[in-house]
Design a protein around this motif. Structure first.
Motif, PDB file in Angstrom:
ATOM      1  N   GLY A  48       0.764  -1.099  -0.083  1.00 41.58           N
ATOM      2  CA  GLY A  48      -0.050  -0.074  -0.178  1.00 41.58           C
ATOM      3  C   GLY A  48       0.900   1.167   0.112  1.00 41.58           C
ATOM      4  O   GLY A  48       0.259   2.231   0.299  1.00 41.58           O
ATOM      5  N   ALA A  49       2.244   1.220  -0.364  1.00 41.76           N
ATOM      6  CA  ALA A  49       2.843   2.297  -0.528  1.00 41.76           C
ATOM      7  C   ALA A  49       3.905   2.253  -1.661  1.00 41.76           C
ATOM      8  O   ALA A  49       4.331   1.284  -1.987  1.00 41.76           O
ATOM      9  N   PRO A  50       4.284   3.454  -2.290  1.00 42.86           N
ATOM     10  CA  PRO A  50       5.200   3.285  -3.356  1.00 42.86           C
ATOM     11  C   PRO A  50       6.474   3.116  -2.931  1.00 42.86           C
ATOM     12  O   PRO A  50       6.986   3.122  -1.942  1.00 42.86           O
ATOM     13  N   ILE A  51       7.044   2.241  -3.954  1.00 41.64           N
ATOM     14  CA  ILE A  51       8.422   1.693  -3.622  1.00 41.64           C
ATOM     15  C   ILE A  51       9.298   2.552  -3.960  1.00 41.64           C
ATOM     16  O   ILE A  51      10.729   2.558  -3.231  1.00 41.64           O
ATOM     17  N   THR A  52       9.354   3.603  -4.794  1.00 36.92           N
ATOM     18  CA  THR A  52      10.238   4.524  -5.182  1.00 36.92           C
ATOM     19  C   THR A  52       9.641   5.873  -5.300  1.00 36.92           C
ATOM     20  O   THR A  52       8.690   6.088  -5.448  1.00 36.92           O
ATOM     21  N   TRP A  53      10.411   6.850  -4.892  1.00 39.11           N
ATOM     22  CA  TRP A  53      10.118   8.355  -5.056  1.00 39.11           C
ATOM     23  C   TRP A  53      11.354   8.905  -5.844  1.00 39.11           C
ATOM     24  O   TRP A  53      12.518   8.566  -5.450  1.00 39.11           O
ATOM     25  N   GLY A  54      10.882  10.100  -6.656  1.00 44.60           N
ATOM     26  CA  GLY A  54      11.990  10.815  -7.251  1.00 44.60           C
ATOM     27  C   GLY A  54      13.146  10.036  -7.952  1.00 44.60           C
ATOM     28  O   GLY A  54      12.955   9.468  -8.936  1.00 44.60           O
ATOM     29  N   ASP A  55      14.282  10.266  -7.302  1.00 47.23           N
ATOM     30  CA  ASP A  55      15.456   9.974  -7.888  1.00 47.23           C
ATOM     31  C   ASP A  55      15.950   8.398  -7.049  1.00 47.23           C
ATOM     32  O   ASP A  55      17.230   8.122  -7.104  1.00 47.23           O
ATOM     33  N   ASP A  56      15.102   8.037  -6.262  1.00 46.59           N
ATOM     34  CA  ASP A  56      15.500   6.647  -5.626  1.00 46.59           C
ATOM     35  C   ASP A  56      16.184   5.611  -6.707  1.00 46.59           C
ATOM     36  O   ASP A  56      15.589   5.478  -7.590  1.00 46.59           O
ATOM     37  N   ILE A  57      17.059   5.299  -6.156  1.00 41.50           N
ATOM     38  CA  ILE A  57      17.784   3.852  -6.894  1.00 41.50           C
ATOM     39  C   ILE A  57      16.966   2.643  -6.133  1.00 41.50           C
ATOM     40  O   ILE A  57      17.077   2.276  -5.158  1.00 41.50           O
ATOM     41  N   LEU A  58      16.292   1.849  -7.188  1.00 45.67           N
ATOM     42  CA  LEU A  58      15.742   0.503  -6.659  1.00 45.67           C
ATOM     43  C   LEU A  58      16.744  -0.561  -6.909  1.00 45.67           C
ATOM     44  O   LEU A  58      17.495  -0.801  -8.173  1.00 45.67           O
ATOM     45  N   THR A  59      17.241  -1.276  -5.988  1.00 42.24           N
ATOM     46  CA  THR A  59      18.108  -2.426  -5.794  1.00 42.24           C
ATOM     47  C   THR A  59      17.371  -3.792  -5.486  1.00 42.24           C
ATOM     48  O   THR A  59      16.584  -3.979  -4.643  1.00 42.24           O
TER      49      THR A  59
END
Length: 242
Positions: free
Chosen positions: A146-157
């Protein structure tokens, strides 16, 4: 005789109504259906399409010769799997060369840590192969929180729980947003790495995302719990937002 086509069909995270229109059409009209499974099990990919296959569909279960019985570092592991994929490829290729289309059922997306990739590289030089992309399991997991995994410039690993603890720790420390897959018996190693990186309290454990029995809880609230194969850990990014 023109060759048939092998379709690697992504089934998404587990719910039938999350299949793409193309995947749904191919599955329902398939004459030959292949899928991977552990010996003695029904196979998750096959279970996802329960009730969708044609009554006269010919099924070809591909049973792994080994999963967790021996370490990944044991030379026998790659030898056994290589021979297994070669045998599966020969069967599927034979059908295609005889003009038959074959649908290979793939959990999640076929090109994202999927077993189908090992068939694809062996089949591609010889017969037509098409891949049908799908929603990944991790997308289903973070959506379930129920929450976004990334915002703005977040780097997803994205990390595998099968990695050694030092590599896990290094990856977790560098991540803004994090997904850890292949948990299972690696859960305590993953816990320690998250704790050392200071991200343990922010981690969520999602089991059976989008499937019956889906659960979402803070990882810290699941102490001592044995996690199933279909479990994913996520840490949400907290990056730039307007």
């Amino acid at each position: 005789m023109s060759a048939g086509t092998v379709y690697g069909v992504g089934l998404g995270p587990g719910a039938q109504d999350l299949l793409s229109v193309r995947a749904d059409r191919l599955v329902r009209n398939a004459r030959h259906v292949a899928f991977f499974r552990k010996a003695g099990r029904a196979g998750q990919a096959r279970q996802i399409v329960n009730g969708m296959l044609a009554a006269d569909a010919i099924e070809f279960p591909m049973e792994y010769p080994v999963t967790t019985e021996i370490p990944l570092t044991d030379p026998r592991y790659n030898e056994m799997l290589s021979a297994f994929y070669a045998d599966c490829t020969a069967h599927v290729r034979g059908l295609a060369e005889n003009g038959e289309d074959v649908v290979v059922l793939c959990e999640g997306d076929p090109f994202f840590y999927g077993s189908f990739m090992h068939l694809y590289t062996r089949l591609k030089p010889h017969v037509p192969v098409q891949v049908v992309p799908a929603i990944t399991g991790m997308s289903g997991a973070w959506t379930a929180t129920g929450a976004p995994i990334t915002w703005g410039d977040d780097i997803l690993t994205v990390l595998m729980g099968t990695l050694d603890e030092h590599t896990l720790l290094r990856g977790i420390e560098q991540a803004d947003a994090l997904v850890v897959m292949k948990i299972g018996r690696n859960i305590e190693k993953v816990r320690r790495a998250l704790q050392q990186a200071g991200k343990y309290e922010d981690a969520y454990l999602i089991e059976f995302a989008t499937m019956p029995g889906e659960t979402v809880q803070k990882l810290a609230d699941a102490e001592g719990k044995v996690t199933p194969y279909f479990s994913i850990i996520v840490v949400h990014g907290q990056g730039r937002r307007p």
